[in-house]
Design a protein around this motif. Structure first.
Motif, PDB file in Angstrom:
ATOM      1  N   UNK A 457      38.206   0.231  -2.784  1.00 46.34           N
ATOM      2  CA  UNK A 457      39.412   1.055  -2.885  1.00 46.34           C
ATOM      3  C   UNK A 457      39.350   1.941  -4.116  1.00 46.34           C
ATOM      4  N   UNK A 458      39.074   1.339  -5.271  1.00 44.91           N
ATOM      5  CA  UNK A 458      39.050   2.143  -6.498  1.00 44.91           C
ATOM      6  C   UNK A 458      37.848   3.080  -6.540  1.00 44.91           C
ATOM      7  N   UNK A 459      36.712   2.638  -6.008  1.00 45.31           N
ATOM      8  CA  UNK A 459      35.483   3.437  -6.110  1.00 45.31           C
ATOM      9  C   UNK A 459      35.609   4.789  -5.418  1.00 45.31           C
ATOM     10  N   UNK A 460      36.492   4.915  -4.439  1.00 47.05           N
ATOM     11  CA  UNK A 460      36.665   6.203  -3.758  1.00 47.05           C
ATOM     12  C   UNK A 460      37.225   7.274  -4.690  1.00 47.05           C
ATOM     13  N   UNK A 461      37.821   6.876  -5.818  1.00 51.56           N
ATOM     14  CA  UNK A 461      38.530   7.798  -6.685  1.00 51.56           C
ATOM     15  C   UNK A 461      37.823   8.030  -8.009  1.00 51.56           C
ATOM     16  N   UNK A 462      36.497   7.865  -8.023  1.00 52.20           N
ATOM     17  CA  UNK A 462      35.714   8.257  -9.191  1.00 52.20           C
ATOM     18  C   UNK A 462      35.677   9.784  -9.255  1.00 52.20           C
ATOM     19  N   UNK A 463      36.118  10.350 -10.348  1.00 49.66           N
ATOM     20  CA  UNK A 463      36.100  11.810 -10.559  1.00 49.66           C
ATOM     21  C   UNK A 463      36.576  12.573  -9.315  1.00 49.66           C
ATOM     22  N   UNK A 464      37.825  12.403  -8.915  1.00 48.83           N
ATOM     23  CA  UNK A 464      38.308  13.054  -7.683  1.00 48.83           C
ATOM     24  C   UNK A 464      38.722  14.502  -7.936  1.00 48.83           C
ATOM     25  N   UNK A 465      37.758  15.336  -8.258  1.00 49.03           N
ATOM     26  CA  UNK A 465      38.069  16.683  -8.739  1.00 49.03           C
ATOM     27  C   UNK A 465      38.707  17.558  -7.669  1.00 49.03           C
TER      28      UNK A 465
END
Length: 587
Positions: A457-465
């Motif tokens: 879940x959290x990994x999808x939002x690494x640097x969500x530019x």
């Protein structure tokens, strides 16, 4: 007032209208530069054929016919007629002194690393890393301390003093983590420094094992103790000079016209100022503009209750400085992305050296507003290191509290790195008027390695530019060099593709368009420094800083951006071709 202090203060002049052409050009020659394309970055459909320059200012932009008609006394210089002119490329977050130190140390990186001396091969596993350390020890003198930079726990495995003792039982061996936030010492180094377990009572960042003994890991708040203890190796002046010169070469080769040190004072004002004066000198000598942003804790140590006035005096030029100080201050919410000390939401880290923990606070939820408020009240800008999703929550809550007290123009508030967000935090950042200067390389180097420790879940939002841009957040990208090469085209290109070092694509829906990616290294990068009135686009009245390219990035796939030839730059109106048209590695 110093010339560069005056230049730095221009950013504080609100909404100054560009001077008329005749005023800007009065008393100076006007030169018109036609090009294959002039990418103005004033709108997606805004390109031009030529730009006119007088002294260090842009006086007109448009078609060659228009400029010749409106400026009949101007001379036309066709030197760029087969090239593309873009606004001077900006790397808005580097560590020039830290990078100078590390670039001239033995480097043991987890992946291929660009250095001033060329590409350094990566050490892809634990065995290769330990073998490289053994070779360094064998090649060194019998008693001299050895400092190696580049270890990464998620690639090289956990590192204990016993691992280092097996390689160097009698000789001090110090390993500097790739993140720069952690050191690992063998027993000889611990003894030479006089470190004891009691340090854990005074400093956060002293790792103890189950028996209360030092593991050898000294990090975050305590890391500067290692720098001080081994200053004779780490801070050797000749190494710093060599590293600084190499760093400058990399910036020039990449076509950078403006960059900023984000953390001025952390190694000590006198040491940093002396190195900048000796090795940078001025924009004319170095070939690029360097700005400095002081760090809050360094200001507090040096100036106490006078810290806010100290920044104001430095930024205005009332205090002599080695390079221009921007009217901004750097803060920290949490720890590092790379070394797994950024602060996460529960359940924290699922694996890696921080397994079972939630990472570290630096200021923490209760400390951010009290730290920022005095500077905020003096209308100074904020650049705040905030990496984990728990950190973003605390940082955005602090921004909301600070915004409540605004009764005039809103202060500029820039989140630095922004390694991890939640979907809700993305929307809130847009609503609160936050800006982001993102570490360009987290996805490329670490997204796949971090997916396990973060969970799906959290990994999808690494640097969500892409999502942040859609939410209205101006997004810049930076190298944080030496963590990645100071090469803006490369930094931006990987966020068009969302490529990883393994050759995959990571969360492609978070990509930037080509135009957004160019904004991230021009206009939005200028905004991250509060310099958007001065640089970042090609418009009348702005500084005549351009990067001259062999092709137009907007016409090319992002994967090819790092290979676009750089002719050189125009700096303060002066064409400066590269003397050595080498690669971004400085070869």
């Amino acid at each position: 007032m110093k010339k560069w202090a005056l230049a730095a203060s221009i950013a504080a002049v609100a909404c100054a209208a560009p001077a008329p052409k005749q005023d800007l050009a009065a008393g100076y020659d006007i030169v018109i530069y036609p090009a294959q394309a002039v990418v103005t970055m004033t709108g997606e459909d805004k390109t031009a054929e030529a730009v006119a320059v007088s002294a260090d200012r842009i006086v007109a932009v448009g078609s060659l016919e228009e400029l010749r008609r409106d400026l009949p006394s101007a001379r036309v210089n066709p030197v760029f007629e087969d090239k593309t002119i873009v606004p001077g490329l900006i790397d808005p977050h580097i560590h020039v002194v830290l990078g100078s130190l590390q670039y001239n140390l033995p480097i043991t990186p987890p992946w291929p690393m660009a250095t001033p001396h060329g590409m350094k091969a990566g050490l892809p596993n634990r065995a290769a890393f330990l073998q490289a350390l053994s070779e360094l020890v064998e090649a060194a003198g019998p008693s001299e301390p050895i400092v190696a930079y580049g270890y990464h726990n998620l690639v090289h495995g956990d590192l204990h003093r016993a691992d280092l003792d097996a390689i160097a039982p009698d000789q001090p061996l110090i390993v500097w983590h790739y993140s720069s936030h952690d050191f690992y010492l063998n027993s000889a180094a611990i003894n030479a420094a006089g470190f004891t377990p009691d340090m854990a009572e005074q400093f956060h960042g002293v790792d103890l094992d189950a028996d209360g003994a030092l593991t050898g890991r000294i990090y975050e708040d305590a890391a500067m103790l290692v720098v001080q203890a081994f200053a004779g190796v780490i801070l050797t002046p000749e190494n710093v000079t060599a590293g600084f010169n190499g760093f400058s070469s990399m910036l020039r080769q990449a076509g950078v016209t403006t960059t900023a040190e984000l953390g001025y004072g952390m190694f000590g004002w006198e040491m940093e100022a002396a190195n900048i004066r000796a090795n940078w000198g001025s924009p004319q000598q170095a070939g690029y503009h360097l700005y400095l942003i002081p760090e809050h804790r360094a200001l507090e140590r040096a100036f106490g209750d006078g810290k806010v006035q100290a920044v104001l005096d430095m930024a205005s030029g009332n205090t002599d400085t080695a390079a221009p100080i921007l009217p901004r201050v750097k803060f920290f919410t949490d720890g590092a992305f790379y070394s797994q000390t950024m602060r996460l939401s529960p359940p924290g880290y699922l694996s890696g050296q921080s397994e079972g923990s939630e990472g570290l606070w630096v200021a923490g939820p209760d400390g951010i507003v009290p730290a920022i408020q005095p500077y905020w009240d003096a209308d100074l800008g904020v650049n705040i290191h905030s990496n984990g999703d728990a950190a973003q929550g605390a940082t955005l809550e602090a921004l909301a509290m600070l915004r409540e007290g605004d009764d005039g123009p809103a202060n500029s508030f820039v989140i630095e790195h922004g390694g991890l967000f939640s979907e809700e935090q993305v929307e809130l950042a847009g609503q609160l008027g936050a800006r982001l200067s993102a570490a360009s390389h987290y996805v490329f180097y670490m997204a796949n390695e971090y997916a396990g420790p973060l969970g799906d879940v959290r990994a999808k939002w690494i640097s969500p530019l892409g999502a942040l841009t859609e939410a209205g957040v101006p997004v810049a990208v930076h190298s944080d060099a030496p963590l990645a090469p100071p090469h803006p085209l490369r930094a931006a290109g990987v966020h068009v593709t969302r490529a990883t070092r393994e050759g995959s694509t990571y969360e492609a829906g978070m990509a930037l368009s080509r135009y957004e990616a160019m904004e991230a290294i021009t206009l939005d990068a200028a905004m991250a420094l509060g310099l958007e009135a001065e640089i970042g686009s090609i418009a009348t009245g702005k500084r005549a800083d351009f990067t001259i390219l062999g092709a137009n990035p907007l016409d090319m796939p992002g994967a090819e951006w790092e290979h676009i030839p750089v002719w050189g730059v125009v700096l303060d109106g002066e064409p400066r071709p590269l003397k050595n048209k080498g690669s971004l590695q400085g070869e």
